[in-house]
Design an enzyme around this catalytic site. Structure first.
Site, PDB file in Angstrom:
ATOM      1  N   GLN A   1      -4.741  -2.069   9.737  1.00  0.00           N
ATOM      2  CA  GLN A   1      -4.715  -3.401   9.060  1.00  0.00           C
ATOM      3  C   GLN A   1      -5.107  -4.418  10.035  1.00  0.00           C
ATOM      4  OE1 GLN A   1      -3.284  -3.795   5.682  1.00  0.00           O
ATOM      5  NE2 GLN A   1      -4.057  -5.781   5.998  1.00  0.00           N
TER       6      GLN A   1
ATOM      7  N   LYS B   1       0.847  -1.335  -0.010  1.00  0.00           N
ATOM      8  CA  LYS B   1      -0.012   0.310   0.111  1.00  0.00           C
ATOM      9  C   LYS B   1       0.794   1.173   0.079  1.00  0.00           C
ATOM     10  CE  LYS B   1      -3.855  -2.559   1.997  1.00  0.00           C
ATOM     11  NZ  LYS B   1      -4.663  -3.157   3.394  1.00  0.00           N
TER      12      LYS B   1
ATOM     13  N   ASP C   1     -11.248   2.652   4.226  1.00  0.00           N
ATOM     14  CA  ASP C   1     -11.891   1.335   3.954  1.00  0.00           C
ATOM     15  C   ASP C   1     -13.339   1.138   3.792  1.00  0.00           C
ATOM     16  OD1 ASP C   1      -9.902  -0.574   3.940  1.00  0.00           O
ATOM     17  OD2 ASP C   1      -9.488  -0.592   6.215  1.00  0.00           O
TER      18      ASP C   1
END
Ligand code: NDP
Length: 296
Positions: free
Chosen positions: A96, A52, A119
């Protein structure tokens, strides 16, 4: 001839489009910023976070990384989240998953500023998505929508069977595909581990999306002639390779390819799209927070 839907190529187009939007933001004096937060030292999570960061650098998004010791109390993670919520240079961030067992992941998500929740997992953003007013579409479902669009699939009135009902893939994808919208208007069946006669549900579908986490669960015998098949699954199976494993999807590729009109490969299908859509959401977050209109 079955079309192999090239996720790398579609993701690359999306990144190119983002470059224009990032330039518009730069002209207005702003640079999008994405932070990644990793609690613990799970090797797979470290790999995802590194990818990422690399993706951000490639398109010109500022990236910041925050490490939290896996044994630290939950409050230490919550303090980092509070700091990111206050940091004007960070327009979006992700924590994460998975987090260590002593940390309540739902509480983590609730503490993320919904405006920075790239997200799309915060309850406010889930509610907006269900109501047809999404701020951030979760990255994997959004990537699946873009792949279907790229393959020219007309979803209006199409029967879609999704195998898997997780909060990050199956449920949000079902919600997106039933929306009264150009990239929705499908009739969706959502299957899970208690579904009876799964093959009947997949065989009756124009589009099958597998997001299960069971290697090669769906095979050609479960697919109607000409159906479109999207394989979200990424499973490590033992193999005689240098690394000792290989990645396979939730779909048995060879037998399914024989029946499908289009299919995504693993790797190279949904995976690159998930990463591209995270960049997309970060640019969107920056545009909303900075009040700069960009073409997305
Ligand atoms: P989850 O484990 O959260 O959910 C799996 C779903 O599949 C559950 O709803 C489960 O049912 C259902 N299921 C399990 N076994 C069966 C079965 N035999 N028949 C029917 N349904 C079944 O997984 P995720 O949604 O997080 O991930 C799914 C897969 O996608 C994984 O391989 C993951 O690695 C991959 N993934 C890939 C991404 C990418 O970018 N390519 C991103 C995210 C995930 P129940 O609810 O009843 O338990």
């Amino acid at each position: 001839m079955t079309e192999i839907i090239d996720g790398n190529a579609v993701a690359s187009e999306i990144r190119d489009d983002l470059t224009d939007a990032i330039e518009t933001l730069a002209n207005a004096g702003s640079r999008p910023g994405l932070a990644t937060v990793l609690m613990g030292d799970d090797p797979a999570s470290e790999t995802y976070v590194n990818m990422k960061q690399r993706d951000c650098e490639e398109v010109g998004i500022e990236s910041v990384h925050v490490d939290v010791d896996g044994d630290a109390p939950a409050e230490e993670l919550f303090d980092e989240i509070a700091a990111l919520n206050e940091n004007d240079d960070v327009h979006g961030y992700i924590v994460q998953a998975p987090v260590p067992d002593h940390v309540d992941y739902r509480e983590v998500i609730r503490r993320v500023d919904p405006a920075k929740d790239v997200d799309g997992f915060h309850p406010e953003n889930v509610g907006r998505l269900v109501a047809g007013d999404a701020r951030f579409r979760p990255c994997t479902p959004h990537g699946v929508q873009k792949l279907l669009e790229s393959a020219g699939v007309d979803l209006e009135g199409a029967d879609v069977t999704i195998v898997g009902r997780s909060d990050i893939v199956g449920k949000p994808l079902a919600n997106l595909l039933i929306q009264k919208a150009e990239d929705g208007n499908a009739t969706v069946t959502v299957c899970h581990s208690r579904t009876q006669d799964l093959a009947a549900k997949t065989r009756s579908a124009d589009v099958v999306v597998a997001a299960v986490g069971v290697p090669e669960l769906v095979d050609g015998s479960m697919i109607d002639d000409g159906a479109v098949v999207i394989d979200v699954g990424v499973n490590r199976v033992d193999a005689d390779t240098e690394k000792g494993y290989e990645l396979v999807g939730d779909v048995e590729f060879e037998s399914t390819k024989e029946k499908a009109s289009a299919i995504t490969p693993v790797p190279g299908g949904v995976g690159p799209m998930t990463r591209a859509m995270l960049l997309y959401n970060t640019v969107k977050a920056a545009s909303l927070q900075e009040g700069v209109d960009v073409d997305l």
